[in-house]
Design a protein around this motif. Sequence first.
Motif, PDB file in Angstrom:
ATOM      1  N   ARG A 119       0.913  -1.412   0.048  1.00  0.00           N
ATOM      2  CA  ARG A 119      -0.012   0.026   0.104  1.00  0.00           C
ATOM      3  C   ARG A 119       0.854   1.316   0.026  1.00  0.00           C
ATOM      4  O   ARG A 119       1.910   1.209   0.498  1.00  0.00           O
ATOM      5  CB  ARG A 119      -1.004  -0.017   1.313  1.00  0.00           C
ATOM      6  N   PHE A 120       0.376   2.252  -0.709  1.00  0.00           N
ATOM      7  CA  PHE A 120       1.094   3.551  -0.853  1.00  0.00           C
ATOM      8  C   PHE A 120       2.370   3.670  -1.377  1.00  0.00           C
ATOM      9  O   PHE A 120       3.244   4.515  -1.316  1.00  0.00           O
ATOM     10  CB  PHE A 120       1.267   4.357   0.500  1.00  0.00           C
ATOM     11  N   VAL A 121       2.850   2.400  -2.223  1.00  0.00           N
ATOM     12  CA  VAL A 121       3.924   2.292  -2.922  1.00  0.00           C
ATOM     13  C   VAL A 121       3.430   2.690  -4.420  1.00  0.00           C
ATOM     14  O   VAL A 121       2.746   1.990  -5.071  1.00  0.00           O
ATOM     15  CB  VAL A 121       4.679   0.942  -2.780  1.00  0.00           C
ATOM     16  N   SER A 122       4.268   3.573  -4.968  1.00  0.00           N
ATOM     17  CA  SER A 122       4.045   3.927  -6.583  1.00  0.00           C
ATOM     18  C   SER A 122       5.304   4.447  -7.296  1.00  0.00           C
ATOM     19  O   SER A 122       5.958   5.202  -6.547  1.00  0.00           O
ATOM     20  CB  SER A 122       2.834   4.974  -6.684  1.00  0.00           C
ATOM     21  N   GLY A 123       5.278   4.073  -8.320  1.00  0.00           N
ATOM     22  CA  GLY A 123       6.522   4.713  -9.215  1.00  0.00           C
ATOM     23  C   GLY A 123       5.990   6.038  -9.866  1.00  0.00           C
ATOM     24  O   GLY A 123       6.828   6.641 -10.601  1.00  0.00           O
ATOM     25  N   ASN A 124       4.872   6.424  -9.434  1.00  0.00           N
ATOM     26  CA  ASN A 124       4.359   7.867  -9.978  1.00  0.00           C
ATOM     27  C   ASN A 124       3.627   8.640  -8.851  1.00  0.00           C
ATOM     28  O   ASN A 124       2.733   8.139  -8.168  1.00  0.00           O
ATOM     29  CB  ASN A 124       3.303   7.344 -11.006  1.00  0.00           C
ATOM     30  N   GLN A 125       4.036  10.113  -8.837  1.00  0.00           N
ATOM     31  CA  GLN A 125       3.516  10.619  -7.817  1.00  0.00           C
ATOM     32  C   GLN A 125       2.112  11.053  -7.989  1.00  0.00           C
ATOM     33  O   GLN A 125       1.667  11.456  -6.907  1.00  0.00           O
ATOM     34  CB  GLN A 125       4.528  12.283  -7.722  1.00  0.00           C
ATOM     35  N   LYS A 126       1.656  10.955  -9.045  1.00  0.00           N
ATOM     36  CA  LYS A 126       0.114  11.292  -9.183  1.00  0.00           C
ATOM     37  C   LYS A 126      -0.781  10.053  -8.625  1.00  0.00           C
ATOM     38  O   LYS A 126      -1.858  10.148  -8.498  1.00  0.00           O
ATOM     39  CB  LYS A 126      -0.072  11.446 -10.743  1.00  0.00           C
ATOM     40  N   SER A 127      -0.218   8.996  -8.388  1.00  0.00           N
ATOM     41  CA  SER A 127      -0.918   7.668  -7.922  1.00  0.00           C
ATOM     42  C   SER A 127      -0.577   7.520  -6.506  1.00  0.00           C
ATOM     43  O   SER A 127       0.524   7.906  -5.885  1.00  0.00           O
ATOM     44  CB  SER A 127      -0.412   6.591  -8.682  1.00  0.00           C
ATOM     45  N   ALA A 128      -1.778   7.376  -5.657  1.00  0.00           N
ATOM     46  CA  ALA A 128      -1.892   6.915  -4.235  1.00  0.00           C
ATOM     47  C   ALA A 128      -1.057   5.578  -4.222  1.00  0.00           C
ATOM     48  O   ALA A 128      -0.782   5.383  -2.751  1.00  0.00           O
ATOM     49  CB  ALA A 128      -3.205   6.896  -3.829  1.00  0.00           C
ATOM     50  N   GLY A 129      -1.002   4.710  -5.039  1.00  0.00           N
ATOM     51  CA  GLY A 129      -0.315   3.592  -4.739  1.00  0.00           C
ATOM     52  C   GLY A 129      -1.031   2.345  -4.079  1.00  0.00           C
ATOM     53  O   GLY A 129      -0.660   1.583  -3.225  1.00  0.00           O
ATOM     54  N   LEU A 130      -2.413   2.285  -4.345  1.00  0.00           N
ATOM     55  CA  LEU A 130      -3.213   1.430  -3.941  1.00  0.00           C
ATOM     56  C   LEU A 130      -3.849   0.422  -4.878  1.00  0.00           C
ATOM     57  O   LEU A 130      -4.271  -0.633  -4.492  1.00  0.00           O
ATOM     58  CB  LEU A 130      -4.407   2.213  -3.189  1.00  0.00           C
ATOM     59  N   GLY A 131      -3.750   0.769  -6.146  1.00  0.00           N
ATOM     60  CA  GLY A 131      -4.332   0.059  -7.146  1.00  0.00           C
ATOM     61  C   GLY A 131      -3.620  -1.428  -7.120  1.00  0.00           C
ATOM     62  O   GLY A 131      -4.435  -2.392  -7.188  1.00  0.00           O
ATOM     63  N   LEU A 132      -2.483  -1.572  -7.001  1.00  0.00           N
ATOM     64  CA  LEU A 132      -1.767  -2.850  -7.211  1.00  0.00           C
ATOM     65  C   LEU A 132      -2.085  -3.651  -5.840  1.00  0.00           C
ATOM     66  O   LEU A 132      -2.245  -4.888  -5.811  1.00  0.00           O
ATOM     67  CB  LEU A 132      -0.284  -2.845  -7.651  1.00  0.00           C
ATOM     68  N   ALA A 133      -2.214  -2.934  -4.696  1.00  0.00           N
ATOM     69  CA  ALA A 133      -2.573  -3.476  -3.559  1.00  0.00           C
ATOM     70  C   ALA A 133      -3.925  -3.904  -3.480  1.00  0.00           C
ATOM     71  O   ALA A 133      -4.284  -5.308  -2.974  1.00  0.00           O
ATOM     72  CB  ALA A 133      -2.370  -2.290  -2.259  1.00  0.00           C
ATOM     73  N   ILE A 134      -4.876  -3.309  -4.166  1.00  0.00           N
ATOM     74  CA  ILE A 134      -6.143  -4.065  -4.276  1.00  0.00           C
ATOM     75  C   ILE A 134      -6.056  -5.244  -5.197  1.00  0.00           C
ATOM     76  O   ILE A 134      -6.641  -6.199  -4.880  1.00  0.00           O
ATOM     77  CB  ILE A 134      -7.084  -2.909  -4.911  1.00  0.00           C
ATOM     78  N   VAL A 135      -5.359  -5.074  -6.262  1.00  0.00           N
ATOM     79  CA  VAL A 135      -5.121  -6.234  -7.114  1.00  0.00           C
ATOM     80  C   VAL A 135      -4.668  -7.420  -6.261  1.00  0.00           C
ATOM     81  O   VAL A 135      -5.432  -8.766  -6.297  1.00  0.00           O
ATOM     82  CB  VAL A 135      -4.345  -6.229  -8.320  1.00  0.00           C
ATOM     83  N   ARG A 136      -3.603  -7.185  -5.578  1.00  0.00           N
ATOM     84  CA  ARG A 136      -3.181  -8.477  -4.676  1.00  0.00           C
ATOM     85  C   ARG A 136      -4.110  -8.977  -3.963  1.00  0.00           C
ATOM     86  O   ARG A 136      -4.241 -10.346  -3.435  1.00  0.00           O
ATOM     87  CB  ARG A 136      -1.800  -7.913  -3.848  1.00  0.00           C
ATOM     88  N   GLN A 137      -4.805  -7.955  -3.202  1.00  0.00           N
ATOM     89  CA  GLN A 137      -6.138  -8.587  -2.079  1.00  0.00           C
ATOM     90  C   GLN A 137      -7.084  -9.340  -2.769  1.00  0.00           C
ATOM     91  O   GLN A 137      -7.463 -10.405  -2.180  1.00  0.00           O
ATOM     92  CB  GLN A 137      -6.544  -7.306  -1.334  1.00  0.00           C
TER      93      GLN A 137
END
Length: 165
Positions: A119-137
């Motif tokens: 969560r909250f890890v992103s390679g892009n400052q415009k992203s909150a970094g939750l999309g891939l955390a949701i995918v994993r869950q």
Amino acid sequence: ALKRLKSLNQSLILLAKIENRQFESAEEISFDNLLTDKIKEFSSFTAAKGLQVEISTEGDFRVRINEYLSDIMISNLLSNAVNHNIAGGIIRITVKTDSLTICNTGEENKLTNETIFNRFVSGNQKSAGLGLAIVRQICETHNLDIKYMKTADLHCFTIRIKSKA
């Protein structure tokens, strides 16, 4: 700022609901069909960035999963492939009976399979970094395994059904 906070709040609520298994029972979903529909939905975004979408189908990846969550999972992966791609890049999708892989060209990053789904890890400052955390869950609650791999020119996400062994 308000729009970002609203989106962040909705994503965190979704994560909590997935973790608490608050979605209706699963049904068998054809990811071949789902991807076809989603690629059409994303066509304006891929065209705007000049992205070439390549699809290889070697069977139909079918999974027992909640329909709404399967839609979110594919949307998040495609959104990631578009947003973290380079102008004129490629999105390469491979559907097999035992796996689904979505790859994209993109800038070099320091993310690994161990960190990219946090969560909250992103390679892009415009992203909150939750999309891939949701995918994993979503994957974890539906007996799926997701892996990230970086090759010389591609960033790839592969989903497989976990073995019962």
